[in-house]
Design a protein around this motif. Structure first.
Motif, short mmCIF file in Angstrom:
data_model
loop_
_atom_site.label_atom_id
_atom_site.label_comp_id
_atom_site.label_asym_id
_atom_site.label_seq_id
_atom_site.Cartn_x
_atom_site.Cartn_y
_atom_site.Cartn_z
N ALA A 14 -16.02 -1.81 3.46
CA ALA A 14 -17.06 -1.57 2.47
C ALA A 14 -16.88 -2.46 1.25
N VAL A 15 -15.63 -2.60 0.80
CA VAL A 15 -15.34 -3.44 -0.36
C VAL A 15 -15.62 -4.91 -0.07
N ALA A 16 -15.14 -5.40 1.06
CA ALA A 16 -15.36 -6.80 1.43
C ALA A 16 -16.85 -7.11 1.53
N THR A 17 -17.59 -6.20 2.16
CA THR A 17 -19.03 -6.39 2.32
C THR A 17 -19.73 -6.44 0.97
N LYS A 18 -19.29 -5.60 0.04
CA LYS A 18 -19.91 -5.59 -1.29
C LYS A 18 -19.62 -6.89 -2.03
N THR A 19 -18.43 -7.45 -1.88
CA THR A 19 -18.14 -8.73 -2.54
C THR A 19 -19.01 -9.85 -1.98
N VAL A 20 -19.31 -9.79 -0.69
CA VAL A 20 -20.23 -10.77 -0.10
C VAL A 20 -21.61 -10.62 -0.73
N GLU A 21 -22.08 -9.38 -0.82
CA GLU A 21 -23.39 -9.09 -1.39
C GLU A 21 -23.50 -9.57 -2.84
N LEU A 22 -22.40 -9.49 -3.59
CA LEU A 22 -22.41 -9.86 -5.00
C LEU A 22 -22.08 -11.33 -5.23
N GLY A 23 -21.84 -12.08 -4.16
CA GLY A 23 -21.53 -13.50 -4.30
C GLY A 23 -20.12 -13.77 -4.78
N LEU A 24 -19.21 -12.82 -4.58
CA LEU A 24 -17.82 -12.97 -5.01
C LEU A 24 -16.90 -13.44 -3.90
N ALA A 25 -17.39 -13.46 -2.66
CA ALA A 25 -16.53 -13.72 -1.50
C ALA A 25 -16.50 -15.21 -1.15
N ARG A 26 -15.30 -15.69 -0.81
CA ARG A 26 -15.17 -17.03 -0.25
C ARG A 26 -15.38 -17.00 1.26
N LYS A 27 -15.11 -15.83 1.87
CA LYS A 27 -15.18 -15.70 3.33
C LYS A 27 -16.28 -14.71 3.68
N ILE A 28 -17.21 -15.12 4.52
CA ILE A 28 -18.37 -14.29 4.86
C ILE A 28 -18.19 -13.70 6.26
N ASP A 29 -18.52 -12.42 6.39
CA ASP A 29 -18.47 -11.75 7.68
C ASP A 29 -19.36 -10.52 7.61
N SER A 30 -19.62 -9.91 8.74
CA SER A 30 -20.37 -8.66 8.79
C SER A 30 -19.46 -7.50 8.40
N LYS A 31 -20.07 -6.35 8.12
CA LYS A 31 -19.26 -5.17 7.81
C LYS A 31 -18.38 -4.81 9.00
N GLU A 32 -18.94 -4.93 10.20
CA GLU A 32 -18.17 -4.64 11.41
C GLU A 32 -17.02 -5.63 11.59
N GLY A 33 -17.29 -6.91 11.27
CA GLY A 33 -16.25 -7.92 11.38
C GLY A 33 -15.11 -7.67 10.41
N PHE A 34 -15.45 -7.33 9.17
CA PHE A 34 -14.42 -7.01 8.19
C PHE A 34 -13.63 -5.77 8.60
N TYR A 35 -14.34 -4.79 9.15
CA TYR A 35 -13.66 -3.57 9.58
C TYR A 35 -12.63 -3.87 10.67
N LYS A 36 -13.04 -4.63 11.67
CA LYS A 36 -12.12 -4.95 12.77
C LYS A 36 -10.91 -5.72 12.26
N ARG A 37 -11.14 -6.67 11.36
CA ARG A 37 -10.03 -7.45 10.82
C ARG A 37 -9.05 -6.55 10.06
N ALA A 38 -9.59 -5.69 9.19
CA ALA A 38 -8.73 -4.81 8.41
C ALA A 38 -7.96 -3.85 9.31
N ARG A 39 -8.66 -3.30 10.29
CA ARG A 39 -8.01 -2.34 11.19
C ARG A 39 -6.89 -3.00 11.98
N ASP A 40 -7.13 -4.21 12.46
CA ASP A 40 -6.10 -4.93 13.22
C ASP A 40 -4.87 -5.21 12.36
N ILE A 41 -5.10 -5.66 11.13
CA ILE A 41 -3.98 -5.99 10.24
C ILE A 41 -3.17 -4.74 9.92
#
Length: 451
Positions: A397-424
């Motif tokens: 949710a946090v990563a997706t919000k930073t994308v929405e606000l133009g704060l992110a260097r790395k773009i992904d879907s909410k599902e993509g960010f979730y999978k990455r975080a869960r794996d780590i």
């Protein structure tokens, strides 16, 4: 009640004894380990010289590549000057180190974040800013910790403006975020609306000042917010307004903007007709008279967050009419614990390679935490730290919000960010378990203590 206090004191003393003994045994809570294979000395030619020169040349062409080619993407500094450590006060940077190590352990275990304790000796807030900015090339984020008020407000505001990585002060933002999450579900339970409730903050330190600003960002009407400090209700006609304007402009601004009815006096006056009390004041069961709950509106919500002893006992709050009660303690229902926030928030901003974090991101984080509790009740308004699935969801949710606000260097879907975080996070927890199973993390010398 006396028996309960004695039991709590005895348990606390046992924790203190074990902490001293085990700190001597382990000589620190964290360590740095290699994550790459070394099959022979020839591998050093890849990881160090001559091969490493190619990596350095690549980063020199684009500094953001340091997030992709080094561990910077997953590393933060826990930065403190030791001026307000837990309930211990100004004990200095060396004495702050055990607390920072503990924070680093939680970051790593719950969020898979590599957090480095960095207590620093500085003589001014400007020097603190200079040190923090000089560390920026090494880290993907900064977690400010245990810094006295109002210095902490200046440091957070300045560093967020002047640095190109997320800067977070957990005593402000973490506590404010989990408080908002708990209030969101509490309001849902009693059937009230954010834009209508009257909120009283008792105590005007780092946590409650940050929470007041966060509540405004979340849609609570500033006119319906009242803050009370040791001198009484914050309002524009107080005699100390000139001093506040010079020394604590953040508190001054709240005195001007909040309290639309211009209530004067003490906490009793502030609580008349209030829907919510959030107290982050002095520890002790008589700090707030539980009978004041009777001054509040129907179905009052009471958060008494002082540690180790809340400002009133939960049973007393309920006896006087409180519908929902939360504390900062794990031995009562509804623990408002910022450990539910910061591991997931930093996992999210790091995964998005975010350039910053702000109140909009925090509101999104609070709602994600609140929504994790699918059927909130008066005894269950926030998750517990054992519900580890919260952390990848919060990170996403946090990563997706930073994308929405133009704060992110790395773009992904909410599902993509979730999978990455869960794996780590899951991989990190598996490493912990495996190392304990193999005895590489030694068990405590006297076995596991239970209290």
């Amino acid at each position: 009640m006396t028996t309960m206090i004695m039991e709590n004191e005895e348990r606390t003393e046992k924790y203190n004894e074990d902490a001293l003994r085990y700190s001597e045994y382990y000589k620190g809570k964290i360590q740095t380990m290699s994550k790459v294979p070394v099959r022979s000395l020839d591998d050093f030619s890849i990881w160090y010289t001559p091969g490493v020169a190619a990596v350095s040349r690549k980063i020199a062409t684009d500094h953001d590549l340091s997030f992709e080619l080094t561990g910077r993407w997953n590393t933060i500094a826990i930065l403190t000057d030791g001026t307000r450590v837990l309930g211990l006060g100004n004990i200095g940077p060396e004495a702050a180190m055990p607390v920072m190590e503990g924070k680093a352990l939680i970051f790593n275990y719950l969020g898979g974040v590599n957090a480095i304790p960095v207590p620093i000796r500085v003589s001014s807030r400007e020097e603190f800013v200079s040190v923090a900015k000089s560390l920026e090339p090494s880290f993907g984020g900064i977690n400010l910790e245990d810094i006295e008020s109002p210095k902490c407000f200046f440091l957070l505001e300045t560093l967020q403006k002047e640095m190109n990585i997320p800067v977070w002060h957990d005593d402000q933002l973490g506590t404010a975020s989990i408080t908002l999450a708990g209030i969101i579900n509490s309001i849902r339970i009693v059937g009230k609306k954010i834009e209508e409730v009257k909120v009283v903050f008792n105590g005007a330190g780092a946590a409650n000042i940050a929470a007041a600003y966060l509540f405004k960002a979340a849609g609570f009407k500033k006119e319906n917010i009242i803050l009370v400090d040791s001198k009484g209700v914050l309002q524009p006609e107080r005699q100390d307004m000139d001093s506040l304007m010079l020394n604590n402009p953040w508190k001054y601004q709240l005195a001007i903007e909040t309290n639309g009815e211009r209530v004067k006096g003490d906490l009793k006056e502030a609580l008349k007709g209030a829907d919510i009390l959030i107290s982050a004041a002095k520890s002790g069961p008589d700090t707030v008279d539980a009978k004041l709950v009777k001054e509040m509106n129907n179905d009052p919500i009471v958060f008494v967050l002082a540690n180790p002893i809340p400002e009133m006992w939960p049973e007393e709050a309920k006896e006087n009419g409180a519908k929902i009660v939360a504390t900062g303690r794990s031995d009562f229902p509804n623990q408002i614990n910022n450990s539910l926030v910061f591991p997931g928030v930093f996992r999210g901003v790091l995964d998005a390679r975010a350039k910053g974090v702000n109140f909009d991101v925090m509101v999104a984080a609070s709602y994600e935490i609140a929504n994790f509790v699918e059927e909130p009740t008066a005894e269950k308004i926030v998750p517990t730290m054992e519900e580890w699935e919260l952390y990848p969801r919060l990170a996403s949710a946090v990563a997706t919000k930073t994308v929405e606000l133009g704060l992110a260097r790395k773009i992904d879907s909410k599902e993509g960010f979730y999978k990455r975080a869960r794996d780590i996070i899951e991989n990190n927890r598996n490493i912990y378990r495996k190392m304990m199973d193999l005895g590489l993390i030694r068990m405590m010398p006297n076995g596991e203590r239970k209290y």
